[in-house]
Design an enzyme around this catalytic site. Structure first.
Site, PDB file in Angstrom:
ATOM      1  N   ARG A 204       8.643  14.707  22.268  1.00 29.28           N
ATOM      2  CA  ARG A 204       8.341  16.008  21.667  1.00 29.28           C
ATOM      3  C   ARG A 204       6.971  16.473  22.156  1.00 29.28           C
ATOM      4  O   ARG A 204       6.078  15.653  22.386  1.00 29.28           O
ATOM      5  CB  ARG A 204       8.291  15.906  20.139  1.00 29.28           C
TER       6      ARG A 204
ATOM      7  N   GLU B 262       8.077  25.892  22.046  1.00 27.83           N
ATOM      8  CA  GLU B 262       9.252  26.066  22.907  1.00 27.83           C
ATOM      9  C   GLU B 262       9.996  27.327  22.528  1.00 27.83           C
ATOM     10  O   GLU B 262      10.183  27.576  21.327  1.00 27.83           O
ATOM     11  CB  GLU B 262      10.163  24.834  22.797  1.00 27.83           C
TER      12      GLU B 262
ATOM     13  N   HIS C  79      13.536  21.417  27.933  1.00 29.54           N
ATOM     14  CA  HIS C  79      14.058  20.566  26.842  1.00 29.54           C
ATOM     15  C   HIS C  79      15.567  20.326  26.985  1.00 29.54           C
ATOM     16  O   HIS C  79      16.339  20.662  26.083  1.00 29.54           O
ATOM     17  CB  HIS C  79      13.724  21.183  25.470  1.00 29.54           C
TER      18      HIS C  79
END
Lengths: 306, 306
Positions: free
Chosen positions: B222, B251, B269
């Site tokens: 993360r 994000e 991601h």
């Protein structure tokens, strides 16, 4: 006892003799008949004249610095039972790493993912990939490079099989019955065959058809092993899923050849192009010469292809 | 005997019950007091109210479909000794594969190699890379993902060490004494820590300095685990060799943040973003519920962080 006589035909290797000379008497340049009588080993670059070979009656080993030996007449050496060693496999780990970089780069869409983020986009416009785990990986040619690739594929939880002209009883991976059978079984086919003229075109239209629309071809060996026209056609027609290539029929490859070919990842023959490669090649040459004089089996003799 | 009662709070999971129901009595929607008395398991998405939990006196397991559980009050469950299971680690292999795709993509310069060939260039204008073999790889967090990464790194002939808050006696890789010691030892540092608030900012300026100008950071966990400002500063100042990132502080990440930061490879991601992930998450949920009713140890219980 006089030290063994080693004739060095490559000025680069003569200049770097401190890196590989274990106490031999080195001869460079013109060879007197008296010295020629005593030369057992030639340390060479990738070419060597038959005339020179013929002038050395006791020659037993040609230790070639490079992987390629296009300027050395292997058949001529064979007739005199002279061994030839090369840098083959010296950077197998580098080439295997690059094969994985190409495979994973293709499979995970690394160039387009990177472009996507840099252009302010995100994953919502990218399709999800499928998992690599469980995908069947076929390795063509299980020499040092192929074996290093198989080991890496295995760590990604992929079943591995291989094909090569000679069976290898000690290998943990299953050998397919033929190259075509391997391509039919495989989701991913990685070419690590020996760069031998008799393998030219072995990845032909039939092999590509067997690999199929869901299949991916990776080539880190030589471009001439693949029928590049058939490959481009199969990719254009959607009969092959993709290709990740470090080597090409002609190098540099013509960029326009690839401009409208989908699902490709390309690199400019860099699989073995590392800073460490030169020193590693010297070390392997040194080891081959040492083994010869110690009466031990050579490390990387060129074998006859089966 | 009446079948066990399972309360399903997620409409998606109720609709897909054929995929995971092994013969339970399912309850959805409003729960009568009579039924509430008998519910032992809740199958949920990533949130669940404490009021609902309090209405279920025999509740023993919350089986959450997703990896994240931000809408579930873990402390509240703990007070009642109710277990929580999640999708954690279900696609560890996918995430580990992507960590390797990022590392190899960075190390082998895959995006620039591809651009080079497509623009008609060749390798002569690319610097040779250094070999990956022998480079020291440190893994931060040795859960399922970290372990799968370590196994892959090992196949590339790289020494592997790791660090995590708890020692793991059965692990073949050596644990560093601290995260800082791991960073000092490592050429490549791969972040696979648990996405836990207490790990926030663990990859700070000191860790990046310890990794150093020759070091590469890879993050597939993360973004909040890394001090992103310190990371960008270190890359700009040449105090860190490079970074390959799938996750970011915010994000989608702002593309302008990265436009003049050298030696980066970015992906949006996608480490766990595979077609198989959904089915695999369902299968893991089914297995956790099955184990609960069979009296077997749960597959993926959320443990207290050490």
């Amino acid at each position: 006892m006089e030290p063994p006589v080693v004739l060095v035909t490559s000025p680069m290797l003569a200049a770097r003799q401190a890196d590989w000379n274990l106490g031999y008497r080195l001869v460079t340049g013109d060879v007197t008949p008296e010295v020629a009588e005593r030369v057992e080993v030639v340390v060479s670059g990738d070419s060597l004249s038959n005339a020179l070979i013929d002038s050395l009656p006791r020659l037993k080993l040609v230790a070639c610095f490079s992987t390629g030996y296009t300027g050395i007449d292997l058949a001529h050496l064979r007739r005199r039972a002279i061994a030839l060693t090369t840098a083959a496999g010296v950077n197998a780990h580098d080439v295997a790493d690059h094969a994985m970089a190409l495979l994973l780069g293709w499979w995970h869409g690394i160039p387009s993912a990177d472009r996507q983020v840099r252009s302010g986009g995100w994953r919502d416009t990218l399709p999800p990939r499928s998992s690599l785990r469980g995908r069947r990986a076929g390795v063509v040619g299980l020499g040092r490079i192929g074996h290093a690739i198989a080991q890496r594929l295995h760590s990604h939880e992929m079943p591995v099989r291989w094909w090569g002209p000679r069976d290898k009883p000690d290998v943990e991976w299953k050998r397919a019955e033929s190259l075509l059978a391997l391509a039919e079984w495989s989701d991913i086919l990685i070419v690590a065959s020996r760069a031998d003229p008799q393998n030219a075109g072995q990845i032909d239209a039939a092999v590509l058809r067997a690999l199929g629309a869901g299949g991916v071809l990776v080539n880190v060996s030589r471009g001439f092993l693949v029928d590049e026209g058939a490959l481009i056609g199969a990719l254009r027609d959607g009969l092959l899923g993709g290709a990740a290539l470090d080597v090409f029929a002609a190098e540099p490859t013509d960029a326009t050849l690839w401009s409208d070919v989908p699902n490709t990842l390309l690199s400019p023959h860099i699989a073995g192009f590392t800073r460490e490669a030169g020193a590693d090649m010297i070390a392997q040459l040194r080891e081959n010469v040492r083994r010869y004089f110690a009466g031990e089996p050579l490390l990387t003799p060129v074998e006859d292809a089966a």
